[in-house]
Enzyme design. Structure first.
Site: not given
Length: 347
Positions: A75, A181, A183-184
């Protein structure tokens, strides 16, 4: 998660152009080069950014292992201070600093977009290293990973629904999607197309009108967990499921792409004790990285990569069958699957 796999490498640098803290955490390279998104966000302290990177990189190790990818977990965090003004010039400088840092790792760590970054930012990183995924197609990448991520969540959701309700179809079921957003929004659209009653929530009030215009219901963010629903989809920030919040949860199935949904691993036991089936976020949310790596590193065409993303449903079914037969939580079952794969690489 298990502490059996300590972080292999953690690099913290002050960007020479930007002056910002740059953090790359590599949790494991046991299966291959570490991969994980680049997060650009505000933190109270840079140490909070470090903690975020450590936690998220570990999750990436498990995400890649369960998804069957030959990659490890990492990450990146670019830590902005609470009062830092993120100008276009500062953003460019920070990305150039990061590009040089990634290049110095010689391909052993690779990145893509995450919170605060997008495909255009990957173009800057690619000036320094080829190992930046999801750049726009005209720059040799696969673009926004939101679509494949949503596809993977929907596949996971159907598998979970079959396990919990006896039917993979969400027609007639009420689903609360927390986070509207890209993806949602994709998840909501897919569910609505299947005939589900979709209710959405977002901390950005301006998104309410867009939701209502699409025929979705709306619930305020602080009421999303307790809203009457069959399925709850966390698609925004992490840490939404904890000892204080789980008792408010109305749904019997929880599956979504938000990272680090649990405040602590013990919350998985609390969910199971309450009769809630929770699909680990790193399993459900693997579609974006699975698609990008399939296309950009492994040479898959679009259809083959898409089919691989749809295979997340099979992974979830296998995971839930293991959890049921072993009498463990889905989190523990996922850890067992990942642990077996990681242990197979040990010399």
């Amino acid at each position: 998660m298990s502490q059996a796999f300590a972080h292999e490498e953690v690099v913290v640098r002050r960007g020479i152009r930007s002056g910002l803290p740059l953090i790359i955490a590599v949790h494991s390279r046991a299966l291959g080069p570490a991969v994980g998104g680049c997060r650009l966000r505000r933190y109270d302290t840079w140490q909070d950014g470090l903690a975020d990177a450590l936690r998220l990189s570990e999750a990436m190790t498990f995400k890649a292992a369960v998804a069957g990818l030959d990659f490890g977990g990492g990450k990146t965090v670019i830590a902005l201070g609470k009062e830092t003004e993120l100008t276009a010039q500062l953003r460019e400088a920070a990305l150039e600093d990061l590009g040089e840092l990634i290049a110095s790792l010689g391909g052993s760590y690779r990145t893509g977009p995450d919170i605060g970054t997008g495909p255009q930012d990957m173009v800057v990183l690619k000036r320094f290293s080829p190992y930046a995924y999801c750049a726009p197609e005209e720059h040799g990448g696969t673009g926004d990973s939101g679509g494949p991520t949503a596809t993977g969540v929907l596949a996971a959701l159907r598998a979970g629904a079959r396990h919990v309700f006896g039917d993979a179809s969400c027609a007639g079921r009420t689903v609360v999607v927390s986070g509207f957003g890209s993806v949602g929004g994709g998840i909501a659209a897919g569910l609505a197309a299947e005939g589900a009653r979709v209710v959405v929530s977002d901390v950005e009030p301006s998104r309410k009108d867009a939701a209502l215009a699409r025929g979705y219901g709306w619930v305020e963010p602080d009421q999303a967990l307790s809203a009457p629903a069959d399925i709850f989809v966390p698609a925004a920030v992490g840490g939404v499921l904890g000892e204080a919040t789980v008792p408010r949860l109305a749904a019997r199935l929880v599956v979504g792409p938000a990272n680090n949904q649990l405040t602590d691993e013990s919350v998985a036991d609390g969910l199971a004790g309450q009769g809630v089936v929770w699909i680990p976020d790193y399993v459900a949310g693997a579609g974006g990285i699975l698609y990008a790596l399939s296309r950009e590193s492994e040479g898959y065409g679009h259809e083959a990569a898409h089919k691989r993303v749809e295979g997340i449903g099979d992974t979830v079914s296998r995971l839930l069958d293991l959890a049921r037969s072993s009498g463990v939580t889905p989190l523990r079952a996922a850890q067992q699957i990942a642990g077996t794969r990681l242990a197979s690489t040990a010399r």
